[in-house]
Design a protein around this motif. Structure first.
Motif, PDB file in Angstrom:
ATOM      1  N   PRO A 131     -66.829  -1.260 -29.325  1.00 24.56           N
ATOM      2  CA  PRO A 131     -65.703  -0.749 -30.136  1.00 24.56           C
ATOM      3  C   PRO A 131     -65.661   0.773 -30.168  1.00 24.56           C
ATOM      4  N   GLN A 132     -66.846   1.427 -30.206  1.00 28.53           N
ATOM      5  CA  GLN A 132     -66.867   2.886 -30.210  1.00 28.53           C
ATOM      6  C   GLN A 132     -66.392   3.443 -28.858  1.00 28.53           C
ATOM      7  N   GLN A 133     -66.757   2.749 -27.790  1.00 27.33           N
ATOM      8  CA  GLN A 133     -66.306   3.171 -26.465  1.00 27.33           C
ATOM      9  C   GLN A 133     -64.791   2.992 -26.317  1.00 27.33           C
ATOM     10  N   ALA A 134     -64.268   1.956 -26.979  1.00 31.06           N
ATOM     11  CA  ALA A 134     -62.815   1.758 -26.974  1.00 31.06           C
ATOM     12  C   ALA A 134     -62.125   2.922 -27.684  1.00 31.06           C
ATOM     13  N   ASP A 135     -62.711   3.384 -28.794  1.00 32.03           N
ATOM     14  CA  ASP A 135     -62.144   4.544 -29.500  1.00 32.03           C
ATOM     15  C   ASP A 135     -62.191   5.799 -28.627  1.00 32.03           C
ATOM     16  N   LYS A 136     -63.274   5.945 -27.883  1.00 28.33           N
ATOM     17  CA  LYS A 136     -63.398   7.090 -26.975  1.00 28.33           C
ATOM     18  C   LYS A 136     -62.324   7.034 -25.895  1.00 28.33           C
ATOM     19  N   LEU A 137     -62.075   5.833 -25.376  1.00 25.66           N
ATOM     20  CA  LEU A 137     -61.042   5.653 -24.355  1.00 25.66           C
ATOM     21  C   LEU A 137     -59.664   6.006 -24.919  1.00 25.66           C
ATOM     22  N   LEU A 138     -59.420   5.618 -26.178  1.00 28.00           N
ATOM     23  CA  LEU A 138     -58.150   5.948 -26.822  1.00 28.00           C
ATOM     24  C   LEU A 138     -57.991   7.464 -26.979  1.00 28.00           C
ATOM     25  N   GLY A 139     -59.105   8.162 -27.161  1.00 28.38           N
ATOM     26  CA  GLY A 139     -59.045   9.618 -27.248  1.00 28.38           C
ATOM     27  C   GLY A 139     -58.562  10.239 -25.952  1.00 28.38           C
ATOM     28  N   ILE A 140     -58.899   9.584 -24.825  1.00 26.13           N
ATOM     29  CA  ILE A 140     -58.453  10.073 -23.512  1.00 26.13           C
ATOM     30  C   ILE A 140     -57.004   9.682 -23.256  1.00 26.13           C
ATOM     31  N   TRP A 141     -56.643   8.474 -23.724  1.00 24.54           N
ATOM     32  CA  TRP A 141     -55.309   7.930 -23.476  1.00 24.54           C
ATOM     33  C   TRP A 141     -54.648   7.549 -24.803  1.00 24.54           C
ATOM     34  N   PRO A 142     -54.254   8.529 -25.609  1.00 20.88           N
ATOM     35  CA  PRO A 142     -53.570   8.234 -26.874  1.00 20.88           C
ATOM     36  C   PRO A 142     -52.205   7.596 -26.602  1.00 20.88           C
ATOM     37  N   LYS A 143     -51.619   7.049 -27.645  1.00 22.62           N
ATOM     38  CA  LYS A 143     -50.362   6.317 -27.491  1.00 22.62           C
ATOM     39  C   LYS A 143     -49.241   7.181 -26.922  1.00 22.62           C
ATOM     40  N   GLU A 144     -49.343   8.491 -27.086  1.00 30.89           N
ATOM     41  CA  GLU A 144     -48.322   9.377 -26.554  1.00 30.89           C
ATOM     42  C   GLU A 144     -48.240   9.315 -25.024  1.00 30.89           C
ATOM     43  N   LYS A 145     -49.311   8.842 -24.375  1.00 26.95           N
ATOM     44  CA  LYS A 145     -49.341   8.755 -22.919  1.00 26.95           C
ATOM     45  C   LYS A 145     -48.949   7.366 -22.414  1.00 26.95           C
ATOM     46  N   TRP A 146     -48.704   6.431 -23.330  1.00 26.97           N
ATOM     47  CA  TRP A 146     -48.298   5.083 -22.944  1.00 26.97           C
ATOM     48  C   TRP A 146     -46.811   5.087 -22.601  1.00 26.97           C
ATOM     49  N   HIS A 147     -46.346   3.994 -22.032  1.00 28.61           N
ATOM     50  CA  HIS A 147     -44.919   3.939 -21.712  1.00 28.61           C
ATOM     51  C   HIS A 147     -44.125   3.779 -23.005  1.00 28.61           C
ATOM     52  N   PRO A 148     -43.153   4.668 -23.256  1.00 34.37           N
ATOM     53  CA  PRO A 148     -42.455   4.659 -24.549  1.00 34.37           C
ATOM     54  C   PRO A 148     -41.667   3.390 -24.824  1.00 34.37           C
ATOM     55  N   ARG A 149     -41.106   2.749 -23.792  1.00 28.39           N
ATOM     56  CA  ARG A 149     -40.329   1.528 -24.026  1.00 28.39           C
ATOM     57  C   ARG A 149     -41.217   0.410 -24.573  1.00 28.39           C
ATOM     58  N   ALA A 150     -42.367   0.212 -23.926  1.00 26.99           N
ATOM     59  CA  ALA A 150     -43.279  -0.844 -24.364  1.00 26.99           C
ATOM     60  C   ALA A 150     -43.877  -0.511 -25.727  1.00 26.99           C
ATOM     61  N   LEU A 151     -44.235   0.751 -25.928  1.00 30.47           N
ATOM     62  CA  LEU A 151     -44.843   1.164 -27.192  1.00 30.47           C
ATOM     63  C   LEU A 151     -43.876   0.950 -28.361  1.00 30.47           C
ATOM     64  N   LYS A 152     -42.608   1.259 -28.137  1.00 30.02           N
ATOM     65  CA  LYS A 152     -41.611   1.098 -29.200  1.00 30.02           C
ATOM     66  C   LYS A 152     -41.514  -0.363 -29.637  1.00 30.02           C
ATOM     67  N   ILE A 153     -41.429  -1.276 -28.677  1.00 27.43           N
ATOM     68  CA  ILE A 153     -41.358  -2.710 -29.008  1.00 27.43           C
ATOM     69  C   ILE A 153     -42.639  -3.147 -29.696  1.00 27.43           C
ATOM     70  N   LEU A 154     -43.768  -2.662 -29.189  1.00 28.17           N
ATOM     71  CA  LEU A 154     -45.064  -3.039 -29.755  1.00 28.17           C
ATOM     72  C   LEU A 154     -45.161  -2.635 -31.223  1.00 28.17           C
ATOM     73  N   GLU A 155     -44.759  -1.430 -31.534  1.00 29.29           N
ATOM     74  CA  GLU A 155     -44.884  -0.925 -32.908  1.00 29.29           C
ATOM     75  C   GLU A 155     -43.811  -1.487 -33.837  1.00 29.29           C
ATOM     76  N   GLU A 156     -42.614  -1.732 -33.303  1.00 25.03           N
ATOM     77  CA  GLU A 156     -41.522  -2.167 -34.161  1.00 25.03           C
ATOM     78  C   GLU A 156     -41.477  -3.681 -34.369  1.00 25.03           C
ATOM     79  N   GLU A 157     -41.882  -4.461 -33.370  1.00 24.13           N
ATOM     80  CA  GLU A 157     -41.687  -5.901 -33.451  1.00 24.13           C
ATOM     81  C   GLU A 157     -42.982  -6.695 -33.583  1.00 24.13           C
ATOM     82  N   CYS A 158     -44.128  -6.050 -33.489  1.00 22.35           N
ATOM     83  CA  CYS A 158     -45.401  -6.785 -33.517  1.00 22.35           C
ATOM     84  C   CYS A 158     -46.234  -6.458 -34.750  1.00 22.35           C
ATOM     85  N   SER A 159     -45.632  -5.870 -35.752  1.00 25.38           N
ATOM     86  CA  SER A 159     -46.399  -5.435 -36.921  1.00 25.38           C
ATOM     87  C   SER A 159     -46.623  -6.543 -37.946  1.00 25.38           C
ATOM     88  N   GLY A 160     -45.991  -7.701 -37.733  1.00 25.43           N
ATOM     89  CA  GLY A 160     -46.154  -8.809 -38.687  1.00 25.43           C
ATOM     90  C   GLY A 160     -47.432  -9.591 -38.442  1.00 25.43           C
TER      91      GLY A 160
END
Length: 486
Positions: free
Chosen positions: A12-41
């Motif tokens: 889990p700590q290594q996963a956090d380190k990986l996220l530090g290298i690849w924060p959500k700002e570097k993800w594809h915005p279309r997929a991220l938008k759906i992920l954050e808006e429609e998968c929060s339930g």
């Protein structure tokens, strides 16, 4: 990196380190938008995981980026069992990785032997996901496709002939039946993914079959893409990423135009043919696809709807077009100035039609037949005598053994046929049963006859024995059949 089951205690700590290298700002915005808006339930969230580098990257980033969702995350693995012990080792790796993250893991294996072609493997995975949607309520699945996958798809689909929609796959967001597929990392190159995993000391499993050029996609990946990258005068993958985005924008514009055009073409449940045919061909295809889909959305043949719509566009260019069979349940019919979609209580049989040399004839199901008279010489003669003929699509008959016109129709009860090389004649129905033809094939496959009502050819079989071409023949008759699905 191939560290079997030697996983890190601090994953889990290594996963956090990986996220530090690849924060959500570097993800594809279309997929991220759906992920954050429609998968929060509270609805379960599936993460497709093979154990490879790209899916490991995906699993760890989703785990690290959404800590509040971990209770609803489910790891999904399909073990095709194609590589024996190696496949089972991958499954064990996936299970151990899931336990290390405290995530539930759902694994499926084929119930019996299956083909190894790419389409069959894909359909098995989709069936697995469909079952999970029904049983577990998983309506969203995240996949780890990367930018190299987009480049491979370009190479794979262009030689086959494809539209804008084919070139923008894999898309960051797509839908299969009731399941939404998200691919947040299609903007990241494979080399960057592997380098990041190595920097974080994260293991993954290497699928050795990816190095074999058994599948066309592997050939593109191993033999073509590296040379394409090397030959390019700039960053190839970033260029492809930009091209994919531009093409997706074009696709969305076409969709917008098609929706407006569909409304203009409507006349109740029918389409105004003249209005439809004034549209660009690409728009016609999309309008027809949407129109047909409205009335047939619950039917299994929707997988081929785009192909059917494209075929219908071509048929509409022919003034003689009257009807096209879409499936056993539906057909499109031209009535005066309109197109109508009708449910078929029975399959439309082929009427008794006279053929003419060098003239194509369209059948009710959208298939096309033609007749030609050719000189039997050179390569053509060698092709015929060497039996290098595809009986599904063409037959060559001795012109000397045929008198008068040729005709075509559906089979009749009691029809008999003796194809080349057969020990004797037998009922056409028995020939079809022997080949396990469906009812649709039996009704919609044309039967070619001479003026004496003798069967000279049925696509799928060699021509009749009495039409055999010999070295004495100067002229041959070529019959061709193009099925509506080809």
């Amino acid at each position: 990196m191939n560290h079997s089951l030697d996983l890190l205690d601090d994953l889990p700590q290594q996963a956090d380190k990986l996220l530090g290298i690849w924060p959500k700002e570097k993800w594809h915005p279309r997929a991220l938008k759906i992920l954050e808006e429609e998968c929060s339930g509270d609805q379960p969230l599936g993460i497709a995981y093979s154990g490879g580098s790209d899916s490991t990257f995906c699993l760890l980033l989703i785990f690290a980026a959404f800590p509040k969702w971990r209770k609803k995350m489910m790891v999904l693995h399909y073990n095709h069992q194609l590589r024996g012990a190696e496949s089972d080792c991958d499954e064990s790796f996936v299970s151990t990785m899931s336990r290390s993250l405290g995530l539930r893991c759902l694994i499926e294996k084929p119930s019996n032997h299956h083909k190894r072609d790419e389409n069959t493997l894909r359909m098995l995975r989709l069936e697995f996901w469909k079952k999970l949607q029904q049983k577990e309520g998983i309506n969203t699945i995240i996949q780890g496709h990367h930018l190299d996958d987009v480049a491979e798809t370009f190479l794979w689909r262009i030689p086959r002939g494809t539209s804008v929609d084919g070139l923008i796959s894999p898309k960051p967001v797509s839908k299969i039946d009731q399941t939404t597929i998200l691919r947040p990392f299609v903007c990241i190159a494979k080399d960057s993914i592997r380098e990041s995993l190595e920097n974080c000391s994260v293991p993954w499993k290497e699928d050795t079959s990816n190095q074999a050029n058994t599948y066309l996609r592997n050939k593109m990946r191993n033999m073509v893409l590296p040379h394409w990258k090397k030959a390019s005068d700039r960053d190839l993958l970033q260029g492809i990423a930009s091209t994919r985005e531009l093409l997706q924008n074009d696709s969305e514009a076409l969709e917008f135009h098609a929706l407006e055009s569909l409304q203009q073409c409507r006349s109740g449940s029918r389409l105004k043919l003249a209005t439809l045919q004034r549209l660009p061909l690409a728009t016609q295809k999309r309008v027809l696809q949407k129109w047909i889909g409205e009335y047939t959305q619950k039917d299994a043949f929707l997988d081929s709807l785009a192909t059917k719509a494209a075929q219908l566009v071509k048929l509409l260019l022919n003034a003689e077009f009257s009807v096209m069979q879409l499936s056993d349940q539906y057909f499109v019919r031209k009535k005066e100035d309109y197109l109508e979609l009708e449910a078929a209580d029975v399959m439309v049989p082929i009427p008794y039609i006279t053929t003419a040399q060098n003239c194509s004839v369209f059948l009710p199901n959208g298939s096309k037949i033609s007749t030609e008279k050719l000189i039997a010489q050179g390569d053509l003669f060698e092709k015929i005598l060497g039996k290098k003929i595809n009986p599904q699509e063409e037959a060559f008959l001795s012109a000397d053994n045929l008198k008068g016109d040729l005709f075509v129709r559906s089979r009749f009860q009691g029809d008999t046929f003796m194809p080349l090389g057969a020990p004797g004649a037998k009922k056409v129905s028995d020939w079809m049963i022997d080949r396990k033809w469906t009812e649709g094939q039996k009704v919609q496959t044309p039967v070619f006859l001479n003026s004496s009502n003798e069967i000279v050819w049925i696509p799928g079989f060699p021509p009749a024995e009495f039409t055999r071409v010999s070295t004495a023949d100067k002229w041959v008759i070529r019959l061709t059949y193009r099925h509506s699905g080809t």
